[in-house]
Design a protein around this motif. Structure first.
Motif, PDB file in Angstrom:
ATOM      1  N   GLY A  92      -5.435 -36.371 -30.707  1.00 43.38           N
ATOM      2  CA  GLY A  92      -5.171 -35.051 -30.153  1.00 43.38           C
ATOM      3  C   GLY A  92      -5.529 -34.917 -28.691  1.00 43.38           C
ATOM      4  N   HIS A  93      -5.512 -36.005 -27.946  1.00 47.77           N
ATOM      5  CA  HIS A  93      -5.807 -35.941 -26.514  1.00 47.77           C
ATOM      6  C   HIS A  93      -4.660 -35.252 -25.755  1.00 47.77           C
ATOM      7  CE1 HIS A  93      -8.761 -39.248 -27.304  1.00 47.77           C
ATOM      8  NE2 HIS A  93      -9.421 -38.607 -26.367  1.00 47.77           N
ATOM      9  N   PRO A 107       0.662 -36.353 -29.188  1.00 51.07           N
ATOM     10  CA  PRO A 107       1.573 -35.239 -29.472  1.00 51.07           C
ATOM     11  C   PRO A 107       1.311 -33.976 -28.652  1.00 51.07           C
ATOM     12  CG  PRO A 107       0.704 -36.193 -31.502  1.00 51.07           C
ATOM     13  CD  PRO A 107      -0.089 -36.769 -30.388  1.00 51.07           C
ATOM     14  N   LEU A 108       0.096 -33.831 -28.093  1.00 54.60           N
ATOM     15  CA  LEU A 108      -0.241 -32.605 -27.375  1.00 54.60           C
ATOM     16  C   LEU A 108      -0.018 -32.712 -25.871  1.00 54.60           C
ATOM     17  CD1 LEU A 108      -3.570 -31.562 -29.172  1.00 54.60           C
ATOM     18  CD2 LEU A 108      -1.191 -31.174 -29.875  1.00 54.60           C
ATOM     19  N   VAL A 124      -1.987 -24.589 -28.075  1.00 52.75           N
ATOM     20  CA  VAL A 124      -2.381 -25.322 -29.277  1.00 52.75           C
ATOM     21  C   VAL A 124      -3.124 -24.401 -30.238  1.00 52.75           C
ATOM     22  CG1 VAL A 124      -3.901 -27.161 -30.130  1.00 52.75           C
ATOM     23  CG2 VAL A 124      -2.339 -27.598 -28.218  1.00 52.75           C
ATOM     24  N   ARG A 125      -4.000 -23.564 -29.724  1.00 53.82           N
ATOM     25  CA  ARG A 125      -4.713 -22.625 -30.604  1.00 53.82           C
ATOM     26  C   ARG A 125      -3.737 -21.633 -31.247  1.00 53.82           C
ATOM     27  NH1 ARG A 125      -9.743 -23.131 -31.548  1.00 53.82           N
ATOM     28  NH2 ARG A 125     -11.155 -24.143 -30.070  1.00 53.82           N
ATOM     29  N   LYS A 146       0.271 -41.107 -18.619  1.00 55.01           N
ATOM     30  CA  LYS A 146       0.570 -40.041 -17.672  1.00 55.01           C
ATOM     31  C   LYS A 146      -0.303 -38.818 -17.956  1.00 55.01           C
ATOM     32  CE  LYS A 146       5.350 -41.381 -16.700  1.00 55.01           C
ATOM     33  NZ  LYS A 146       5.332 -41.273 -15.235  1.00 55.01           N
ATOM     34  N   LYS A 147      -0.425 -37.980 -16.949  1.00 51.28           N
ATOM     35  CA  LYS A 147      -1.222 -36.763 -17.088  1.00 51.28           C
ATOM     36  C   LYS A 147      -0.618 -35.845 -18.146  1.00 51.28           C
ATOM     37  CE  LYS A 147      -2.285 -36.630 -12.116  1.00 51.28           C
ATOM     38  NZ  LYS A 147      -2.008 -35.883 -10.880  1.00 51.28           N
ATOM     39  N   GLY A 148      -1.510 -35.070 -18.779  1.00 54.25           N
ATOM     40  CA  GLY A 148      -1.071 -33.962 -19.595  1.00 54.25           C
ATOM     41  C   GLY A 148      -0.872 -32.735 -18.719  1.00 54.25           C
ATOM     42  N   MET A 149      -0.808 -31.574 -19.348  1.00 52.88           N
ATOM     43  CA  MET A 149      -0.647 -30.341 -18.586  1.00 52.88           C
ATOM     44  C   MET A 149      -1.871 -30.134 -17.699  1.00 52.88           C
ATOM     45  SD  MET A 149       2.304 -29.212 -19.377  1.00 52.88           S
ATOM     46  CE  MET A 149       2.379 -27.461 -19.004  1.00 52.88           C
ATOM     47  N   PRO A 150      -1.682 -29.574 -16.491  1.00 55.04           N
ATOM     48  CA  PRO A 150      -2.781 -29.513 -15.515  1.00 55.04           C
ATOM     49  C   PRO A 150      -4.051 -28.824 -16.008  1.00 55.04           C
ATOM     50  CG  PRO A 150      -0.696 -29.012 -14.447  1.00 55.04           C
ATOM     51  CD  PRO A 150      -0.412 -29.087 -15.917  1.00 55.04           C
TER      52      PRO A 150
END
Length: 335
Positions: free
Chosen positions: A113-114, A150-151, A159-160, A124-128
């Motif tokens: 869940g990273h 997946p996140l 996500v919440r 690659k980066k996730g959302m900032p």
């Protein structure tokens, strides 16, 4: 349906990741990594698995965690470094445990869940707002070929909201912010209990003048300005730690900037090897702050020539190099 192994911690992130993977057509098997400290994690993971109708296995990782993470963590503090245990755990303990189960059940991929992305084997980066690529930058090129996050395209608030929509039983569970093997957050007490504390010594200024006594070098980190308990003509900051003499050097902070940062044990992800200077942005700690630098090979390690001075690059922490959203690689900061 294609099988996949997901690290199921009992928290909201991995629970939503499991649901998203199911909706993408994967047959999810959850794996709870047990470090022997009790708590509600295992029960919460079981509740999520039951709600989603997926099998859950438990792996006892205490021996690997001790060898690969806890022992180096203590050694770093004794040597005057500030360790980064999660970055060590991911490639050496957490993901190998997932891959072992994947091999056993014939799954090609593993997931967690990273908040990061993998595209064509590149990290690659996730959302900032909640990008976690920094802590994943020691994963190997080989590992990343078979990892799904997946996140990666979601923010935490989304996500919440998804967790509530999905009816996940841990939708309101608070995030865990502490080091997993030190749940109370008091790493100095943890070191003391294990016999890894360091002796008391002197706070000194740059000229060697004794300013006060300190509790042991494991209580301090480069750039620290709080909790020193030393009064003087200005606010004091830790500007050096000398394990050989048990001294902690204090200054007014004006000497904390570094034009050059050296790193060791580089881990290359987006390139095979560094053969010459490369323009990058770099994170020198777990924050979203990036600075422009020229990355160059230096013996078996690397050198960063900073466009603007970097404040207190800390030995034991990690330098992560980026080309836009792509993680080029990482190295442990040596000074």
């Amino acid at each position: 349906m294609e099988p996949i192994v997901l690290g199921l911690s009992g928290g909201v992130d991995s629970a939503v990741a499991a649901t998203l993977l199911q909706r993408q057509g994967f047959a999810v098997t959850g794996l709870y990594l047990d470090i022997g400290l009790g708590g509600s994690g295992k029960e919460d993971a079981a509740a999520v698995a039951d709600r989603l109708g997926i099998p859950l296995e438990v792996a006892d990782i205490r021996a690997e965690l001790e060898r690969e993470v806890c022992a180096p963590f203590a050694a770093d503090y004794q040597a005057g470094r500030t360790p980064l245990p999660c970055a060590r755990c991911n490639p050496a303990v957490k993901f190998p445990a997932l891959f072992r189960l994947a091999d056993r059940i014939g799954a090609r991929y593993v997931a967690t869940g990273h908040y990061a992305r993998v595209e064509n084997g590149l990290l690659k980066k996730g959302m900032p707002a909640n990008d976690q690529s920094y802590m994943l930058a020691r994963l190997t090129r080989g590992q990343l070929q078979n990892i799904i996050f997946p996140l990666g395209n979601y923010e935490k608030r989304e996500v919440r909201a998804l967790a509530k929509d999905f009816g996940i039983p841990v939708a309101d569970k608070p995030d865990s912010m502490e080091i997993c093997f030190i749940p109370d957050g008091d790493y100095a007490a943890w070191l003391d209990r294990r016999g890894f504390s360091t002796p008391e010594g002197n706070f000194v200024d740059k000229e060697g003048k004794i300013l006060a006594r300190h509790k042991g070098i494991h209580h301090y980190t480069l750039g620290q300005g709080r909790g020193l308990g030393v009064s003087g003509p200005h606010r004091y900051y830790v500007s050096a730690i000398r394990p050989e003499t048990d001294e902690v050097v204090l200054s007014d902070g004006s000497d904390l900037g570094r034009d050059v940062v050296h790193g060791v044990q580089p881990n290359w992800i987006a390139i095979e090897a560094l053969t010459g200077p490369m323009e990058v942005t770099v994170r020198l700690r777990h924050s979203r702050t990036e600075q422009a630098a020229i990355l160059s090979p230096e013996g078996d390690g690397i050198r960063l020539d900073m466009k603007h001075p970097a404040r207190a690059p800390t030995p034991g922490q990690m330098a992560v190099f980026y080309d836009g959203d792509t993680v080029v690689g990482s190295a442990w900061i040596a000074g």
